[in-house]
Motif scaffolding. Structure first.
Motif, PDB file in Angstrom:
ATOM      1  N   THR A  61      48.845  37.610  34.451  1.00  0.00           N
ATOM      2  CA  THR A  61      49.061  39.047  34.603  1.00  0.00           C
ATOM      3  C   THR A  61      50.427  39.368  34.016  1.00  0.00           C
ATOM      4  N   GLU A  62      50.492  40.392  33.199  1.00  0.00           N
ATOM      5  CA  GLU A  62      51.730  40.686  32.474  1.00  0.00           C
ATOM      6  C   GLU A  62      51.808  42.170  32.172  1.00  0.00           C
ATOM      7  N   ILE A  63      53.024  42.717  32.264  1.00  0.00           N
ATOM      8  CA  ILE A  63      53.224  44.130  31.950  1.00  0.00           C
ATOM      9  C   ILE A  63      53.991  44.319  30.647  1.00  0.00           C
ATOM     10  N   ASN A  64      54.745  43.293  30.235  1.00  0.00           N
ATOM     11  CA  ASN A  64      55.488  43.376  28.986  1.00  0.00           C
ATOM     12  C   ASN A  64      54.533  43.195  27.813  1.00  0.00           C
ATOM     13  N   ARG A  65      54.521  44.152  26.891  1.00  0.00           N
ATOM     14  CA  ARG A  65      53.520  44.140  25.820  1.00  0.00           C
ATOM     15  C   ARG A  65      53.691  42.955  24.878  1.00  0.00           C
ATOM     16  N   LYS A  66      54.914  42.585  24.580  1.00  0.00           N
ATOM     17  CA  LYS A  66      55.140  41.470  23.664  1.00  0.00           C
ATOM     18  C   LYS A  66      54.636  40.161  24.261  1.00  0.00           C
ATOM     19  N   ARG A  67      54.971  39.906  25.512  1.00  0.00           N
ATOM     20  CA  ARG A  67      54.513  38.671  26.164  1.00  0.00           C
ATOM     21  C   ARG A  67      53.004  38.693  26.359  1.00  0.00           C
ATOM     22  N   PHE A  68      52.467  39.874  26.625  1.00  0.00           N
ATOM     23  CA  PHE A  68      51.024  40.015  26.801  1.00  0.00           C
ATOM     24  C   PHE A  68      50.286  39.631  25.519  1.00  0.00           C
ATOM     25  N   ARG A  69      50.755  40.161  24.388  1.00  0.00           N
ATOM     26  CA  ARG A  69      50.109  39.847  23.105  1.00  0.00           C
ATOM     27  C   ARG A  69      50.221  38.366  22.781  1.00  0.00           C
ATOM     28  N   LEU A  70      51.381  37.780  23.059  1.00  0.00           N
ATOM     29  CA  LEU A  70      51.573  36.362  22.772  1.00  0.00           C
ATOM     30  C   LEU A  70      50.632  35.503  23.602  1.00  0.00           C
ATOM     31  N   ALA A  71      50.481  35.848  24.873  1.00  0.00           N
ATOM     32  CA  ALA A  71      49.568  35.085  25.736  1.00  0.00           C
ATOM     33  C   ALA A  71      48.146  35.135  25.184  1.00  0.00           C
ATOM     34  N   ARG A  72      47.737  36.299  24.728  1.00  0.00           N
ATOM     35  CA  ARG A  72      46.395  36.418  24.153  1.00  0.00           C
ATOM     36  C   ARG A  72      46.262  35.619  22.864  1.00  0.00           C
ATOM     37  N   GLU A  73      47.289  35.684  22.037  1.00  0.00           N
ATOM     38  CA  GLU A  73      47.255  34.937  20.775  1.00  0.00           C
ATOM     39  C   GLU A  73      47.197  33.436  21.015  1.00  0.00           C
ATOM     40  N   LEU A  74      47.754  32.976  22.136  1.00  0.00           N
ATOM     41  CA  LEU A  74      47.702  31.565  22.493  1.00  0.00           C
ATOM     42  C   LEU A  74      46.390  31.185  23.168  1.00  0.00           C
ATOM     43  N   GLY A  75      45.491  32.170  23.299  1.00  0.00           N
ATOM     44  CA  GLY A  75      44.160  31.893  23.828  1.00  0.00           C
ATOM     45  C   GLY A  75      44.050  31.908  25.331  1.00  0.00           C
ATOM     46  N   LEU A  76      45.008  32.519  26.027  1.00  0.00           N
ATOM     47  CA  LEU A  76      44.987  32.568  27.489  1.00  0.00           C
ATOM     48  C   LEU A  76      44.286  33.841  27.975  1.00  0.00           C
ATOM     49  N   ASP A  77      43.575  33.739  29.091  1.00  0.00           N
ATOM     50  CA  ASP A  77      42.988  34.920  29.711  1.00  0.00           C
ATOM     51  C   ASP A  77      44.114  35.775  30.282  1.00  0.00           C
TER      52      ASP A  77
END
Length: 207
Positions: A61-77
């Motif tokens: 769970t993340e509110i920061n957009r940059k960290r959110f996008r990175l988590a998705r790019e790394l393949g994390l739910d």
């Protein structure tokens, strides 16, 4: 080493270390990746990648957009705290069971409250965040559902060994490095980390 040193100030000029506490870079990690060994041994942002590598189902769970996008790019739910009702979504993902372990890197009251709500009965919270003020915790839910909570500051050799092994696998942890600065820009690096949203790991280059 978290289990050997406990200093009241940082950084110290010199610290004595025993041979037991020295880790050789025998696997030939690139220096940028090797610099992540210590934070990987303790940091929440690396936990998700390591847990997934070991077969666990991980949701961030993340509110920061940059960290959110990175988590998705790394393949994390991922769950966007700004767009979904998180408790309901977590219940749906786990079929109302909750998570066996929750790693917390939030200093907000909402983040603390979400921790207990997301956990399964007999779940375990690992606390990474450093709170500037004493957080309020609803202890009844910890009693009622037999939840546990542990800290993450004190870590030992086995954690470093695991970090080296994990980083040697080439999982892409370098993407967590957001800045590399020369030594004269030491103060600017700390300012960047504290003032720029989305900053994660900054490396200081000696020359």
């Amino acid at each position: 080493m978290g289990d050997r040193f406990d200093r009241t100030s940082f950084p110290a000029g010199f610290d004595p270390v025993t041979a037991h506490d020295v880790h050789s870079n025998l696997v030939g990690l690139p220096l940028a990746r090797a610099a992540l060994v210590e934070p990987r041994a303790v940091a929440a942002k690396h936990v998700a990648l390591a847990a997934r590598q070991r077969g666990a189902r991980v949701t961030i769970t993340e509110i920061n957009r940059k960290r959110f996008r990175l988590a998705r790019e790394l393949g994390l739910d991922t769950l966007d705290l700004a767009e979904v009702e998180v408790c309901a979504e977590l219940e749906s993902v786990t079929e109302k069971k909750g998570y066996d372990a929750v790693f917390v890197d939030s200093v907000t009251r909402a983040g603390v409250d979400l921790t207990a709500a997301a956990e399964a009965v007999r779940g375990r919270t690992c606390e990474f965040a450093i709170h500037a003020s004493e957080p309020r915790i609803y202890l009844f839910v910890f009693f009622w559902r037999q939840l546990g909570i542990v800290g993450a500051r004190v870590y030992g050799r086995e954690d470093f060994d695991g970090a080296v092994e994990w980083l040697a696998s080439g999982i892409g942890a370098e993407r967590l490095i957001t800045s590399v600065r020369p030594l004269p820009e030491f103060a600017d690096a700390f300012h960047e980390l504290s003032e720029i949203p989305g900053s994660m790991k900054t490396l200081i280059r000696q020359n």
